[in-house]
Design a protein around this motif. Structure first.
Motif, PDB file in Angstrom:
ATOM      1  N   ASN A 113       4.634   7.480  -0.799  1.00  0.00           N
ATOM      2  CA  ASN A 113       3.391   8.061  -0.307  1.00  0.00           C
ATOM      3  C   ASN A 113       2.880   9.146  -1.245  1.00  0.00           C
ATOM      4  OD1 ASN A 113       3.157   6.518   2.121  1.00  0.00           O
ATOM      5  ND2 ASN A 113       4.746   7.776   3.045  1.00  0.00           N
ATOM      6  N   ASN A 116       1.343   7.616  -4.505  1.00  0.00           N
ATOM      7  CA  ASN A 116      -0.020   7.107  -4.298  1.00  0.00           C
ATOM      8  C   ASN A 116      -1.017   8.243  -4.153  1.00  0.00           C
ATOM      9  OD1 ASN A 116      -0.402   3.913  -3.664  1.00  0.00           O
ATOM     10  ND2 ASN A 116       1.710   4.555  -3.332  1.00  0.00           N
ATOM     11  N   ASN A 117      -0.622   9.303  -3.471  1.00  0.00           N
ATOM     12  CA  ASN A 117      -1.489  10.461  -3.295  1.00  0.00           C
ATOM     13  C   ASN A 117      -1.775  11.136  -4.640  1.00  0.00           C
ATOM     14  OD1 ASN A 117      -2.887  12.704  -2.225  1.00  0.00           O
ATOM     15  ND2 ASN A 117      -0.982  13.820  -1.896  1.00  0.00           N
ATOM     16  N   VAL A 409       2.006   1.943   2.361  1.00  0.00           N
ATOM     17  CA  VAL A 409       1.074   2.345   1.306  1.00  0.00           C
ATOM     18  C   VAL A 409       1.231   1.494   0.048  1.00  0.00           C
ATOM     19  CG1 VAL A 409       2.494   4.085   0.100  1.00  0.00           C
ATOM     20  CG2 VAL A 409       0.001   4.429   0.345  1.00  0.00           C
ATOM     21  N   ALA A 414      -4.183   3.981   1.527  1.00  0.00           N
ATOM     22  CA  ALA A 414      -3.574   5.096   2.255  1.00  0.00           C
ATOM     23  C   ALA A 414      -4.213   5.304   3.622  1.00  0.00           C
ATOM     24  CB  ALA A 414      -3.678   6.374   1.422  1.00  0.00           C
ATOM     25  N   GLU A 418      -2.177   5.342   7.148  1.00  0.00           N
ATOM     26  CA  GLU A 418      -2.236   6.397   8.153  1.00  0.00           C
ATOM     27  C   GLU A 418      -2.386   5.792   9.552  1.00  0.00           C
ATOM     28  OE1 GLU A 418      -2.136   9.863  10.132  1.00  0.00           O
ATOM     29  OE2 GLU A 418      -1.637   9.534   8.022  1.00  0.00           O
TER      30      GLU A 418
END
Length: 459
Positions: A113, A116-117, A409, A414, A418
């Motif tokens: 995660n 990817n962020n 993800v 994303a 969520e």
């Protein structure tokens, strides 16, 4: 001094401070090195030297947790004596700020995660595919599920450090009591065989369960995603940009299998509240004969609990679905795309995909399951000096080609991840298991929500 003059003076001072802050921020921003894509020319020569900073997230603050990353840094410097790797410890909560100010290490820790962020929202990661080829690293020797955890839009940005494949931990005494033998080593029971065993070891007394066949974290993405794909369906498609829970009958078949097991009573959903009178949560953990075991780092907590209760226990592979899928993920390390030494930084991150790197990292306290197929049978990572050295570690590296990404993800944007977060899914599963909503209604609504979001994102 009059009141107006006082206010004027304060305003002037505030303006000066504001200008100074802007100037400092501008200076910091201007001083950051340029972004490096990671694309290399055919004639680029790998020259590994200089200094890099290695940022690790030692959340426990203990020497044992920091031992593994420090060991791989030492091994890398031994292999490349012209490189100096400086190891620094920093809590992951500070990473976003440090990225924005350019103070993050050249190489730093991530989970799927986070990667990817940092790639999509911070534009902070360097692509590593070209360096992978230049360093002649054999991708076929890396477990596909672990490698997939580091892919973003089909490119490698996070280098996995370990293999995190779902297996089961089980109560051997309960099976012996029922005169049941299961396959040993890396051989999995089929789903139908597993169901029969679980039915036989599920016990009730005066209408109350005293033992259940299985306790799974069904709501957890490494588990439900394997069920969703285990009957040949595709629950998420990046090419068609859609989610198909109920519209793909094979996906729905796998989802229904989970809840049918719950309805029969031999499957308990761990870490979830029951409101329908079943007292599963009062059962000791060892009275859930087969349980989800997601990572080797769980072994201390789980193993000690069984040993304290004087229960014989072991590992076995996750049951084999008709289309065998096993939730597999990894955390790992990424390269900051403003590094001033991209070659050394990339070479160090990719050192995790070599036998020398894996031996250094997983041969010390704080290590885990090696992500290279060539090291599957080696004993160095199987806790050879512990009280658990005789356990079935082969289960943790079983079925290398059955791994499916364990994080949403890695399969969808994303924003959709969520919607399908572990917390949200646990709430949905609780409503289904407690009879408040139907399986089809819940997953039809989730499919609609996800597809509406995907349409917005691609508009």
């Amino acid at each position: 001094m009059t009141k107006n003059k006082c206010i004027s003076t304060i305003a002037k001072r505030a303006l000066i401070i504001f200008i100074v802050v802007l100037t400092v921020m501008g200076t910091v921003a201007c001083s950051k090195p340029p972004i490096i894509s990671g694309v290399l020319s055919d004639d680029y020569v790998i020259d590994i030297e200089g200094k890099i900073t290695f940022t690790i997230s030692n959340e426990s603050g203990t020497a044992s947790e920091a031992a593994a990353p420090k060991a791989i840094a030492s091994a890398f410097m031994k292999k490349y004596p012209d490189v100096k790797v400086e190891v620094e410890e920093a809590n992951r909560d500070t990473y976003a700020t440090r990225i924005s100010t350019g103070e993050i290490g050249d190489v730093f820790w991530c989970d799927e995660n986070d990667a990817n962020n940092y790639k999509k929202n911070h534009n902070a990661l360097m692509m590593l595919d070209y360096y992978l080829e230049k360093l002649d690293i054999d991708k076929t020797n890396v477990y596909t599920g672990a490698l997939a955890a580091g892919l973003i839009d089909g490119r490698l940005y996070m280098v996995p450090r370990n293999l995190g494949q779902q297996v089961l931990i089980y109560n051997r005494d309960a099976l012996k009591e029922a005169s049941i033998e299961i396959p040993q080593g890396d051989t999995a029971m089929t789903w139908d065989e597993f169901k029969e065993v679980c039915r036989k070891v599920t016990l009730q007394e005066n209408g109350a369960y005293t033992q259940v066949g299985a306790g799974f974290k069904l709501w957890w993405s490494p588990v439900w995603m394997a069920f969703a794909e285990g009957w040949g369906g595709t629950w998420a498609s990046t090419t068609e940009k859609k989610v198909s829970f109920v519209s793909d009958e094979n996906v729905m078949k796998g989802i229904e299998e989970m809840f049918e097991a719950c309805a029969e009573g031999w499957m308990m959903v761990e870490d979830m509240s029951y409101t329908d009178g079943r007292n599963y949560q009062d059962l000791p953990e060892y009275n859930r004969v087969f349980r989800t075991f997601g990572d080797m780092q769980w072994i201390t907590r789980y193993g000690n609990a069984y040993d304290l209760a004087d229960i014989d226990w072991d590992f076995c592979p996750f049951p084999a679905f008709p289309t065998h899928k096993v939730g597999t993920g990894a955390t790992g390390y990424v390269v900051y795309n403003r590094t001033t030494n991209p070659t050394a930084a990339a070479a160090f991150a990719l050192f995790f995909l070599t036998e020398d790197g894996q031996r250094a990292y997983h041969g010390t306290a704080g290590g885990n399951v090696p992500l290279l197929k060539s090291l599957a049978d080696d004993k160095f990572w199987q806790l050879p000096d512990s009280q658990w050295s005789d356990k079935n570690f082969a289960a943790l590296v079983s079925y290398p080609d059955a791994g499916t990404p364990a994080s949403v993800v890695t399969r969808a944007p994303a924003e959709i991840a969520e919607i399908l977060s572990d917390g949200n899914m646990r709430s949905h599963f609780q409503q289904i298991v407690n009879g408040q909503k139907s399986t089809e209604d819940v997953f039809a609504k989730l499919e609609t929500q996800c597809n509406e979001m995907w349409e917005i994102l691609t508009a």
